[in-house]
Design an enzyme around this catalytic site. Structure first.
Site, mmCIF file in Angstrom:
data_model
loop_
_atom_site.group_PDB
_atom_site.id
_atom_site.type_symbol
_atom_site.label_atom_id
_atom_site.label_comp_id
_atom_site.label_asym_id
_atom_site.label_seq_id
_atom_site.Cartn_x
_atom_site.Cartn_y
_atom_site.Cartn_z
ATOM 1 N N ASP A 485 27.908 1.890 6.076
ATOM 2 C CA ASP A 485 28.826 1.252 7.019
ATOM 3 C C ASP A 485 30.050 0.662 6.340
ATOM 4 O O ASP A 485 31.010 0.287 7.000
ATOM 5 C CB ASP A 485 28.107 0.084 7.723
HETATM 6 C C1 GLC Z 1 22.563 -1.680 7.058
HETATM 7 C C2 GLC Z 1 22.655 -1.024 8.401
HETATM 8 C C3 GLC Z 1 22.560 0.456 8.310
HETATM 9 C C4 GLC Z 1 23.483 0.979 7.273
HETATM 10 C C5 GLC Z 1 23.286 0.279 5.947
HETATM 11 C C6 GLC Z 1 24.298 0.692 4.916
HETATM 12 O O1 GLC Z 1 21.256 -1.573 6.575
HETATM 13 O O2 GLC Z 1 21.648 -1.479 9.261
HETATM 14 O O3 GLC Z 1 22.856 1.057 9.533
HETATM 15 O O4 GLC Z 1 23.259 2.330 7.145
HETATM 16 O O5 GLC Z 1 23.415 -1.105 6.127
HETATM 17 O O6 GLC Z 1 25.564 0.229 5.197
HETATM 18 C C1 GLC Z 2 27.971 -5.029 6.991
HETATM 19 C C2 GLC Z 2 26.823 -4.819 6.031
HETATM 20 C C3 GLC Z 2 26.094 -3.542 6.304
HETATM 21 C C4 GLC Z 2 25.768 -3.420 7.758
HETATM 22 C C5 GLC Z 2 27.025 -3.601 8.591
HETATM 23 C C6 GLC Z 2 26.781 -3.442 10.072
HETATM 24 O O1 GLC Z 2 28.959 -4.147 6.755
HETATM 25 O O2 GLC Z 2 27.246 -4.840 4.681
HETATM 26 O O3 GLC Z 2 24.935 -3.492 5.513
HETATM 27 O O4 GLC Z 2 25.219 -2.166 7.984
HETATM 28 O O5 GLC Z 2 27.582 -4.853 8.323
HETATM 29 O O6 GLC Z 2 26.553 -4.617 10.716
#
Ligand code: GLC
Ligand code: GLC
Length: 813
Positions: A485
């Protein structure tokens, strides 16, 4: 030896905390369906029904001072001493303290001056209530007189506005008191049809329902005025902050024990059945629930049912090996954590406030593989819910709200990995259950009635969403982001007040492509092809296979950096995750997925990529996400470079994606490396609990990486795709028991020091006792298999008749 705060009790399936002063609250979850609670080892936490944001029952202040204030408190006033069974909030030193976190229950026991108070917390099956069974025992030879105060603080339902809209909130609170039951009915008189209650099964000698009267305006939970003075106020809340506190005078003879049953419940009434009389709420359903839980015998029977429920769930897969840490992970805690992530997705933990995210499209699909063997009916329902938030072009809402099951407009779609996860999840479901009927289910787009297509068609459009969104190198366009993300290649955000997740997504004209999606497309695309063949849809299988072949060719041609797989191309078409970059030269995701998919396996690409991962990304505590870590903000990469080096997506050990490399290692048959990596992130092998900080019995999303200030420090425990991915990896790729459409495939890939082990696996109604023998210290490769004493060809154990017990012996090379 490093300090330990507790230990495992495998026979009881519990983690036993012996020091209340853990380095961080170590929590557990209560409830299996609808009614849930989070409970820390000192009884902190809160409860809600169905939705942690919209139906919050008790209040919790995240990030408070001191940490973890507010919860289910019992105050025992014994002369001038006031103490709590869970040490907090008074923190009066106890003579004995023990917290046992078990499968959806927690018991906390404290002892002070010869009086023992033990509280068992659990939510009975199919019940919208939490039971708190308090047992008080006088272990001395004198009669003891105690004053007991219970305490819960109500939340005004919407956990978000509860924390901010004070100009309204301080005027709305309303309660009703009826004998020993305190009802919380704020907003019931207008649009709400639900209320909560807190009761005890004996007459009380007093109560309080107004926080200020109970605590005193300038006191904390540790010093409630009513308790200090030993006198309840009989307060009735009008606005301000409604609470519920019972007051009981208890006399215990020498050696006497007494049970008190407190129940925290929730009721929804039909619109035309809300009132008993004008202004008096209809209490019928509360009374019904209370009558089911008003004696120790009834409560004990409910507790037994809950334990049996878990016995059944955990019987479906179990292993017996020479390594008790492996066994307890597989047999108990990993499965438990998978179930918890199924229930909560990423909503409510001590790191997720319950008001932010709902259910993630990709998250929930990945979670499926962690619990589908246990509750396939609910996996089925989940799949339909998720798929109903897909758009007609195959794109998806990134999240949906559990209460409404509607896509979340706030975040929208555009995460181009999302559609492929539906294939991943559905194929996992089908292999486990063989329930192909789900593919014919009519499933709408964006929940619009009339737009339904079969679930199978949803899979086709998911596959085609990647095919229809390829970039200049024939690789998948990344969109808003892929699994990571925080790799925001199309954001270019310069405004600290906007979220990377929702800011404008400049995909128009973007050349940003993802090698992670490419690997996922090949891996899960093959699942799609296999499914089509299984269904006799050979033309569709051939069509899909051509796209997969083209993707493999594109990865080999444009996705290879010489020693590892590139991570991406950015907006301008420049390489990301290449030795040519200054920072972020190599990433875990693309190397994990492309090796899982075996891209270039024969040509040696997988070997090279995995060796590079070992060299550049491996560390004492696990594999970091990228290297070198980003040390400045890159506007063209976004949030990933916003984190300090070594944390979260910027070179943290993201335990969620370590399994991708582990599976990659099994693809090249390197069982030694696979297990070494797995043990580094598996909580049962943690060496230093103080450093690790968070619970030692569940995986955390992230452990600080080698570039961090304190490498090895865990964060974001409990709700993470790590649970399902490690489950999938250890059971299917390391222990090597793979459910397939036509039976169980046996294909372990283990460390050479691993001796014989036995797996008991229930699958499609039969039970398989699978003994794996490793006489020569092999890592993989089956020499022979016998099924019920008869040698078979190959390593597929065909599906046996329902109810049968099948003995399998497999000998490794
Ligand atoms: C968090 C989110 C997931 C995402 C991951 C890497 O664990 O829940 O959807 O893939 O971060 O950013
Ligand atoms: C932030 C976090 C990631 C998560 C995302 C969505 O970017 O670092 O892990 O998946 O939020 O809420």
């Amino acid at each position: 030896m490093a300090k330990e705060y507790g230990h495992y009790d495998d026979a009881a399936r519990e983690y036993v905390i012996t020091d209340p002063c853990t380095p961080w609250p170590w929590i557990n979850y209560l409830g299996t369906e609808d009614f849930f609670g989070l409970i820390s080892n000192t009884a902190g936490g809160y409860s809600f029904c169905k939705d942690a944001k919209f139906r919050r029952i008790t209040r919790y202040r995240y990030n408070g001072v001191p940490m973890d204030a507010g919860g289910r408190y019992f105050y025992i006033k014994d002369g001038d001493t006031v103490w709590n069974p869970g040490w907090k909030p008074c923190k009066t030193p106890l003579d004995f303290y023990e917290c046992r976190h078990g499968m959806n229950y927690t018991s906390i026991e404290g002892r002070k001056d010869g009086v023992t108070a033990k509280v068992l917390f659990f939510v009975p099956l199919k019940t919208w209530a939490e039971v708190q069974k308090l047992t008080l025992t006088n272990t001395t030879d004198k009669t003891r007189k105690l004053k007991l105060f219970s305490f819960q603080e109500w939340c005004l339902w919407n956990a978000s506005t509860d924390m901010e809209n004070f100009q309204r909130n301080f005027s709305t609170g309303e309660v009703e008191i009826d004998g020993s039951v305190i009802y919380h009915k704020t907003e019931y008189k207008e649009r709400r049809n639900h209320y909560a209650y807190y009761s005890v099964n004996v007459p009380v000698q007093g109560f309080d329902t107004d926080r200020e009267s109970f605590l005193g305006l300038y006191n904390g939970f540790d010093a409630p005025q009513a308790v200090l003075e030993g006198k309840p106020r009989g307060s009735v809340a009008h606005g301000w902050s409604p609470i519920a506190s019972h007051y009981l005078e208890i006399e215990l003879k020498p050696g006497q024990s007494r049970d008190l049953i407190f129940v925290l419940g929730y009721v929804e009434n039909a619109q035309d059945d809300k009132w008993e009389s004008k202004g008096v709420i209809n209490k019928r359903m509360a009374r019904e629930t209370l009558s089911r839980l008003d004696t120790s015998a009834k409560v004990d029977a409910e507790f037994k049912r809950l334990c049996q429920y878990w016995d059944n769930l955990l019987q479906i897969f179990s292993v017996k090996s020479a390594d008790e840490r492996l066994d307890r992970t597989v047999n108990i805690w990993n499965q438990y954590q998978c179930m918890i992530t199924f229930c909560f997705s990423r909503s409510a933990s001590f790191f997720e406030s319950g008001i932010g995210r709902g259910m993630g499209f990709r998250d929930s699909n990945q979670d499926l593989i962690g619990f589908v063997h246990q509750i396939p009916e609910r996996a089925r329902e989940r799949i339909i819910d998720i798929a109903s938030t897909q758009f007609a072009d195959g794109g998806c809402y990134h999240q949906y709200q559990p209460l409404t099951k509607r896509g979340n407009d706030g975040i929208g779609g555009g995460f181009n990995d999302d559609p492929m996860w539906l294939i991943f999840g559905v194929c996992g479901y089908l292999r486990e259950t063989g329930d192909f009927s789900i593919l014919d289910e009519p499933v709408p787009f964006d929940n619009v009635p009339g737009s339904e297509k079969s679930l199978f068609e949803h899979l086709t459009i998911s596959f085609d969403h990647v095919v229809n969104n390829l970039g200049p190198h024939g690789l998948p366009l990344i969109g808003r982001a892929d699994w990571n993300d925080c790799l925001n290649l199309n954001c270019f955000s310069n405004d600290p007040d906007e979220s990377f997740q929702t800011t404008e997504n400049k995909t128009e004209g973007s050349k940003a492509e993802s090698l992670m999606i490419a690997g996922l497309f090949v891996f899960s695309g093959r699942d799609y092809v296999e499914l089509c063949r299984q269904l006799g849809k050979n033309a569709e299988a051939d069509r899909a296979q051509k796209h997969i072949d083209a993707m493999i060719a594109a990865v080999e041609k444009y996705g290879w950096d010489g020693n590892w797989f590139l991570r991406a191309y950015d907006y301008y078409g420049r390489k990301v995750g290449s030795h040519e970059n200054e920072e972020g030269q190599i990433f875990i995701e693309s190397n994990g997925w492309c090796t899982m998919a075996g891209i270039g396996l024969k040509e040696g690409l997988c070997d090279k990529a995995l060796d590079s991962v070992k060299e550049r990304l491996d560390s004492e505590h696990g594999i970091v996400l990228n290297n070198p870590a980003f040390t400045k903000y890159y506007i063209e990469y976004g949030e990933i470079s916003s984190y300090p080096a070594g944390y979260k997506e910027n070179a943290g050990i993201f335990c969620h994606n370590n399994p991708w490399v582990i599976i990659g290692e099994t693809v090249r048959g390197n069982g030694k490396a696979a297990m070494e990596y797995w043990r580094k992130i598996c909580p049962a092998y943690i060496k230093d609990q103080t450093l690790h900080k968070v619970e030692p019995y569940v995986y955390s999303q992230m452990v600080a990486g080698k570039d961090a200030f304190r490498p090895g420090e865990g964060k974001n425990s409990w709700l993470t795709g790590t649970a399902a991915w490690n489950w999938y990896t250890i059971t299917q790729f390391i222990l090597g028991i793979k459910p397939t459409y036509n039976g169980l495939v046996i294909d372990p890939c283990i460390s050479p020091d691993m001796k014989d082990f036995t797996v008991t696996r229930k699958f499609r109604g039969a039970t398989y006792e699978i003994e794996i023998k490793n006489p020569n210290g092999a890592t993989h490769g089956i020499k022979s298999i016998t099924v019920d004493g008869k040698e078979i060809c190959g390593n597929l154990i065909p599906i046996a008749a329902e109810g049968s017990l099948v003995h399998v012996t497999a000998v490794l090379q």
